[in-house]
Design a protein around this motif. Structure first.
Motif, PDB file in Angstrom:
ATOM      1  N   HIS A 182      29.946 -91.916 -28.860  1.00 59.58           N
ATOM      2  CA  HIS A 182      28.873 -91.957 -27.749  1.00 59.58           C
ATOM      3  C   HIS A 182      27.753 -91.396 -28.123  1.00 59.58           C
ATOM      4  O   HIS A 182      26.493 -92.010 -28.015  1.00 59.58           O
ATOM      5  CB  HIS A 182      29.328 -91.469 -26.459  1.00 59.58           C
ATOM      6  CG  HIS A 182      28.405 -91.725 -25.425  1.00 59.58           C
ATOM      7  ND1 HIS A 182      27.219 -90.828 -24.922  1.00 59.58           N
ATOM      8  CD2 HIS A 182      28.286 -92.657 -24.430  1.00 59.58           C
ATOM      9  CE1 HIS A 182      26.645 -91.385 -24.100  1.00 59.58           C
ATOM     10  NE2 HIS A 182      27.094 -92.618 -23.620  1.00 59.58           N
ATOM     11  N   ALA A 232      27.143-103.531 -23.475  1.00 54.32           N
ATOM     12  CA  ALA A 232      27.418-102.251 -22.752  1.00 54.32           C
ATOM     13  C   ALA A 232      25.993-102.231 -21.483  1.00 54.32           C
ATOM     14  O   ALA A 232      26.000-101.857 -20.557  1.00 54.32           O
ATOM     15  CB  ALA A 232      27.098-101.013 -23.703  1.00 54.32           C
ATOM     16  N   PHE A 268      24.467 -96.212 -23.858  1.00 57.04           N
ATOM     17  CA  PHE A 268      25.017 -96.237 -25.077  1.00 57.04           C
ATOM     18  C   PHE A 268      23.866 -96.416 -26.242  1.00 57.04           C
ATOM     19  O   PHE A 268      24.252 -96.808 -27.472  1.00 57.04           O
ATOM     20  CB  PHE A 268      25.985 -97.266 -25.288  1.00 57.04           C
ATOM     21  CG  PHE A 268      27.273 -97.291 -24.451  1.00 57.04           C
ATOM     22  CD1 PHE A 268      28.396 -96.670 -24.965  1.00 57.04           C
ATOM     23  CD2 PHE A 268      27.083 -97.712 -23.228  1.00 57.04           C
ATOM     24  CE1 PHE A 268      29.402 -96.509 -24.061  1.00 57.04           C
ATOM     25  CE2 PHE A 268      28.207 -97.702 -22.371  1.00 57.04           C
ATOM     26  CZ  PHE A 268      29.308 -96.912 -22.770  1.00 57.04           C
ATOM     27  N   TRP A 317      34.090 -95.809 -32.278  1.00 55.37           N
ATOM     28  CA  TRP A 317      32.699 -95.475 -31.847  1.00 55.37           C
ATOM     29  C   TRP A 317      32.573 -94.105 -31.327  1.00 55.37           C
ATOM     30  O   TRP A 317      33.317 -93.640 -30.910  1.00 55.37           O
ATOM     31  CB  TRP A 317      32.370 -96.692 -30.814  1.00 55.37           C
ATOM     32  CG  TRP A 317      31.855 -97.883 -31.071  1.00 55.37           C
ATOM     33  CD1 TRP A 317      32.771 -98.984 -31.385  1.00 55.37           C
ATOM     34  CD2 TRP A 317      30.820 -98.491 -31.586  1.00 55.37           C
ATOM     35  NE1 TRP A 317      32.301-100.178 -31.744  1.00 55.37           N
ATOM     36  CE2 TRP A 317      31.158 -99.842 -31.916  1.00 55.37           C
ATOM     37  CE3 TRP A 317      29.500 -98.167 -31.525  1.00 55.37           C
ATOM     38  CZ2 TRP A 317      30.023-100.750 -32.199  1.00 55.37           C
ATOM     39  CZ3 TRP A 317      28.469 -99.033 -31.952  1.00 55.37           C
ATOM     40  CH2 TRP A 317      28.918-100.309 -32.393  1.00 55.37           C
ATOM     41  N   GLN A 323      38.749 -94.376 -24.954  1.00 55.49           N
ATOM     42  CA  GLN A 323      38.628 -95.956 -25.288  1.00 55.49           C
ATOM     43  C   GLN A 323      37.733 -96.097 -26.524  1.00 55.49           C
ATOM     44  O   GLN A 323      37.695 -96.866 -27.349  1.00 55.49           O
ATOM     45  CB  GLN A 323      38.249 -96.745 -24.116  1.00 55.49           C
ATOM     46  CG  GLN A 323      39.466 -96.658 -23.053  1.00 55.49           C
ATOM     47  CD  GLN A 323      38.844 -97.601 -21.793  1.00 55.49           C
ATOM     48  OE1 GLN A 323      38.096 -98.545 -21.918  1.00 55.49           O
ATOM     49  NE2 GLN A 323      39.574 -97.531 -20.841  1.00 55.49           N
ATOM     50  N   LEU A 324      36.338 -95.429 -26.126  1.00 54.30           N
ATOM     51  CA  LEU A 324      35.393 -95.484 -27.168  1.00 54.30           C
ATOM     52  C   LEU A 324      35.799 -95.226 -28.558  1.00 54.30           C
ATOM     53  O   LEU A 324      35.355 -95.947 -29.680  1.00 54.30           O
ATOM     54  CB  LEU A 324      34.179 -94.672 -26.631  1.00 54.30           C
ATOM     55  CG  LEU A 324      32.957 -95.113 -27.085  1.00 54.30           C
ATOM     56  CD1 LEU A 324      32.342 -96.713 -26.930  1.00 54.30           C
ATOM     57  CD2 LEU A 324      31.740 -94.286 -26.796  1.00 54.30           C
ATOM     58  N   HIS A 325      36.211 -93.767 -28.676  1.00 50.20           N
ATOM     59  CA  HIS A 325      36.883 -93.427 -29.774  1.00 50.20           C
ATOM     60  C   HIS A 325      37.910 -94.433 -30.315  1.00 50.20           C
ATOM     61  O   HIS A 325      37.943 -94.544 -31.716  1.00 50.20           O
ATOM     62  CB  HIS A 325      37.318 -91.959 -29.528  1.00 50.20           C
ATOM     63  CG  HIS A 325      36.212 -90.746 -29.266  1.00 50.20           C
ATOM     64  ND1 HIS A 325      36.476 -89.589 -29.295  1.00 50.20           N
ATOM     65  CD2 HIS A 325      34.754 -91.265 -29.441  1.00 50.20           C
ATOM     66  CE1 HIS A 325      35.275 -89.110 -28.933  1.00 50.20           C
ATOM     67  NE2 HIS A 325      34.141 -90.040 -29.065  1.00 50.20           N
ATOM     68  N   GLU A 381      28.947 -96.714 -34.539  1.00 52.92           N
ATOM     69  CA  GLU A 381      29.991 -97.147 -34.953  1.00 52.92           C
ATOM     70  C   GLU A 381      30.378 -96.210 -36.257  1.00 52.92           C
ATOM     71  O   GLU A 381      29.803 -96.169 -37.276  1.00 52.92           O
ATOM     72  CB  GLU A 381      29.861 -98.626 -35.373  1.00 52.92           C
ATOM     73  CG  GLU A 381      31.352 -99.320 -35.656  1.00 52.92           C
ATOM     74  CD  GLU A 381      31.214-100.683 -36.012  1.00 52.92           C
ATOM     75  OE1 GLU A 381      32.361-101.431 -35.876  1.00 52.92           O
ATOM     76  OE2 GLU A 381      29.904-101.299 -35.925  1.00 52.92           O
ATOM     77  N   ALA A 391      24.726 -94.720 -29.356  1.00 48.87           N
ATOM     78  CA  ALA A 391      26.196 -94.917 -29.678  1.00 48.87           C
ATOM     79  C   ALA A 391      26.062 -95.255 -31.330  1.00 48.87           C
ATOM     80  O   ALA A 391      25.167 -95.850 -31.842  1.00 48.87           O
ATOM     81  CB  ALA A 391      26.796 -95.927 -29.099  1.00 48.87           C
TER      82      ALA A 391
END
Length: 364
Positions: A11, A181, A32, A9, A3-5, A37, A35
């Protein structure tokens, strides 16, 4: 992680300590702070990460004004290391210390070292780990393909449908995403964002970082998490929890209330407030005002980790002797003076001897 990728983004610090196992058996990704972007193929992150989970190309990456460039493939590498450790109890590259495994990762990337995958690793996972730990970022498996293969290997049915974390054309700012987060994590763990760990002396905290810091040799349990996390924020393998603990012992005997007006040094790490000002923040920007004593461990210990990381990166690489003790000497004086002396200056040898005793005592 998928989901993050998918939301654009990275991690940047995937490791066991940042994966939370929930009561219902599910796993949640946490922390995070590193993290980044993505802006095209890259994002930018501070030059702090855990060496055992850092891909070799980032171990020598140049640090620019915006930080260190990072790709999603860095998380893929970290996932491969994490999976191997979880399934076998060992790291996929040889070495008894983070420093030795760092050197093995560099040698592996250059083609002079091979992976040492454990025999008990199931065949399906062996191929997954190999594809995560490809020598170059371009050869590593992509996140979508990894998710499908992990789902099949784990026998959990089809891969879950991934929700969007931001609408197209309306990507949330870094500040918004990290704030959400952090708020969610704080609620999940049951303590506020201002938590300092000082009152948490339970069994879990006593075991925190036990593989890197002896839990039975006198390190006050209330400082354990601060010490371990301060070391983990630095990608330099010699800046370890044991080194920070040994230096705190040598500096103050773990006395958070230390006050030495004659030298203008205060707190557990013997900071001079005017110097501490420059190392209080992760982004390298000094605080607007010089702090005034008392200097709390929650500020002093992370700052020690940041300063040691800076020292280790800037001090000459060809100096003889234990790099950790050279770092300790430079903390007491400066890395330039250690460079000029060609090693530990004579007036700091007694101090470094104390640190050496602490290292022997606190290293597992």
């Amino acid at each position: 992680l998928g989901q993050l990728h998918r939301a654009g983004w990275v991690h940047g610090d995937l490791k066991p300590a940042n994966v939370l196992l929930m009561a219902d058996g599910s796993a949640r990704l946490a922390d995070f702070n590193m993290a980044a972007e993505l802006e095209g193929t890259h994002g930018y992150t501070p030059a702090f990460s855990t060496p055992d989970y850092t891909p070799p190309e980032l171990l020598w990456a140049e640090i620019g004004e915006r930080g260190r460039p990072i790709r999603p493939s860095a998380d893929i590498w970290a996932f491969g290391v994490l999976a191997h450790l979880l399934l076998t109890g060992s790291f996929p590259l040889p070495g008894g210390t983070p420093s030795a495994r760092r050197d093995a990762a560099v040698a592996y990337a250059r083609g002079t070292e091979e992976l040492r995958l454990a025999a008990e690793l199931p065949d399906a996972w062996r191929e997954i780990v190999r594809d995560c730990l490809a020598r170059t970022h371009a050869d590593r498996i992509g996140t979508g393909a990894l998710l499908r293969r992990v789902t099949a290997a784990a026998g959990t049915g089809r891969a879950p449908r991934l929700p969007r974390l931001a609408r197209p054309g309306r990507r949330r700012s870094r500040t918004t995403v990290l704030a959400l987060a952090a708020a969610a994590l704080a609620a999940l763990l049951g303590y506020g964002l201002d938590h300092r760990h000082s009152g948490d002396d339970g069994k879990a905290l006593a075991r925190y970082g036990a593989a890197e810091l002896r839990t039975d040799r006198g390190v006050p349990v209330r400082y354990r998490r601060l010490i371990v996390d301060a070391a983990h924020r630095c990608s330099r393998p010699d800046v370890s929890p044991a080194l920070i603990a040994a230096m705190l012992k040598a500096e103050s005997g773990f006395d958070a209330d230390l006050a030495d007006p004659g030298t203008r040094e205060y707190g557990i790490a013997r900071w001079t407030p005017a110097v501490l000002r420059w190392w209080m923040r992760d982004d390298g920007i000094p605080a607007a005002a010089t702090p005034t004593p008392p200097l709390t461990p929650a500020v002093s210990i992370p700052a020690m980790g940041r300063y040691l990381c800076f020292i280790d990166a800037h001090m000459r690489a060809d100096l003889p002797g234990d790099r950790r003790l050279l770092d300790a000497a430079a903390y007491r004086t400066s890395y330039k003076k250690v460079d000029a002396a060609g090693g530990i200056p004579a007036e700091y040898r007694a101090y470094c001897a104390k640190v050496a005793r602490g290292l022997a005592r606190y290293t597992p």
